[in-house]
Design a protein around this motif. Sequence first.
Motif, PDB file in Angstrom:
ATOM      1  N   ASP A 162      12.404  75.792 -42.019  1.00  0.00           N
ATOM      2  CA  ASP A 162      11.229  74.941 -42.196  1.00  0.00           C
ATOM      3  C   ASP A 162       9.961  75.782 -42.240  1.00  0.00           C
ATOM      4  O   ASP A 162       8.868  75.290 -41.960  1.00  0.00           O
ATOM      5  CB  ASP A 162      11.145  73.893 -41.080  1.00  0.00           C
ATOM      6  CG  ASP A 162      10.339  72.661 -41.510  1.00  0.00           C
ATOM      7  OD1 ASP A 162      10.376  72.340 -42.714  1.00  0.00           O
ATOM      8  OD2 ASP A 162       9.671  72.061 -40.661  1.00  0.00           O
ATOM      9  N   ALA A 163      10.129  77.057 -42.584  1.00  0.00           N
ATOM     10  CA  ALA A 163       8.969  77.949 -42.664  1.00  0.00           C
ATOM     11  C   ALA A 163       7.994  77.468 -43.734  1.00  0.00           C
ATOM     12  O   ALA A 163       8.407  76.966 -44.789  1.00  0.00           O
ATOM     13  CB  ALA A 163       9.441  79.365 -42.993  1.00  0.00           C
ATOM     14  N   HIS A 164       6.719  77.627 -43.461  1.00  0.00           N
ATOM     15  CA  HIS A 164       5.668  77.234 -44.395  1.00  0.00           C
ATOM     16  C   HIS A 164       4.550  78.265 -44.290  1.00  0.00           C
ATOM     17  O   HIS A 164       3.643  78.130 -43.469  1.00  0.00           O
ATOM     18  CB  HIS A 164       5.151  75.834 -44.060  1.00  0.00           C
ATOM     19  CG  HIS A 164       4.442  75.177 -45.196  1.00  0.00           C
ATOM     20  ND1 HIS A 164       3.669  74.060 -45.063  1.00  0.00           N
ATOM     21  CD2 HIS A 164       4.382  75.486 -46.523  1.00  0.00           C
ATOM     22  CE1 HIS A 164       3.157  73.694 -46.222  1.00  0.00           C
ATOM     23  NE2 HIS A 164       3.596  74.552 -47.128  1.00  0.00           N
ATOM     24  N   PRO A 165       4.607  79.324 -45.099  1.00  0.00           N
ATOM     25  CA  PRO A 165       3.633  80.416 -44.978  1.00  0.00           C
ATOM     26  C   PRO A 165       2.206  79.921 -45.174  1.00  0.00           C
ATOM     27  O   PRO A 165       1.958  79.005 -45.976  1.00  0.00           O
ATOM     28  CB  PRO A 165       4.039  81.378 -46.111  1.00  0.00           C
ATOM     29  CG  PRO A 165       5.463  81.029 -46.414  1.00  0.00           C
ATOM     30  CD  PRO A 165       5.588  79.568 -46.164  1.00  0.00           C
ATOM     31  N   PRO A 166       1.247  80.515 -44.461  1.00  0.00           N
ATOM     32  CA  PRO A 166      -0.160  80.136 -44.649  1.00  0.00           C
ATOM     33  C   PRO A 166      -0.574  80.268 -46.116  1.00  0.00           C
ATOM     34  O   PRO A 166      -0.247  81.262 -46.779  1.00  0.00           O
ATOM     35  CB  PRO A 166      -0.910  81.136 -43.767  1.00  0.00           C
ATOM     36  CG  PRO A 166       0.092  81.563 -42.740  1.00  0.00           C
ATOM     37  CD  PRO A 166       1.409  81.559 -43.434  1.00  0.00           C
TER      38      PRO A 166
END
Length: 234
Positions: A162-166
């Motif tokens: 569920d990673a969501h990079p800036p």
Amino acid sequence: MNLLLLSNSSSDAGYLVHALDWIRPLVPAPAAGPAVFVPFAGVTRTWDAYEALVAQAMAPLGCELRSLHRAADARAELARAALVIVGGGNTFNLLHHVRRLGLLEPLRARVRDHGLPYLGWSAGANLACPTIRTTNDMPIIDPAGFDALGLVPWQINAHYTDAHPPGHRGETRRQRLAEFCQVNPDTPVLGLPEGTGLRIEGAAASLLGHADAYLFRGQSAPQALPPGRLELPV
């Protein structure tokens, strides 16, 4: 059935190293027959190179490996197999070639009805599902339909994160799977993080590894599933 469905193959320890102890019970005795490798998810990696990589990884288990891309008669080779290994890569390419060779039904029958052990990772895990619609891959080729082996009654999303990079404005994996469940409310999806696998033995399913999997179903919030026995239909 006798299945091992892995999220991933590579790790810091090496190719398949993290899963060798999980794989060991599936490896046939030499007299039982060969392990047949299905390399067709490979695209930028040649099938020869893929075969060599997997053969080297499986060597510590004493596993004789034959790749289907070398077989003059792929269906006959599959019929002799004592283990089938389906590698990861592009799921659309995998399904395209499995269907092109007329292997979908024979493979389903051997695994589901006759107990042939099945090891698959990433795309190979997707192929065990009812369809390949929860793969992360681009549809680089038309597989003439999304229906897959249907060895399990739920979908898998491998490499789940569920990673969501800036600064990234695209949808998260969780949002994409929520879209699938909105359209297909009766079809659960298991999100398998890196380093995890599903072990199916008969009617029992267990989550292997040290991370929670996530169960997506309908419009409910994803449910964390800890390692161990899973209360899921098989």
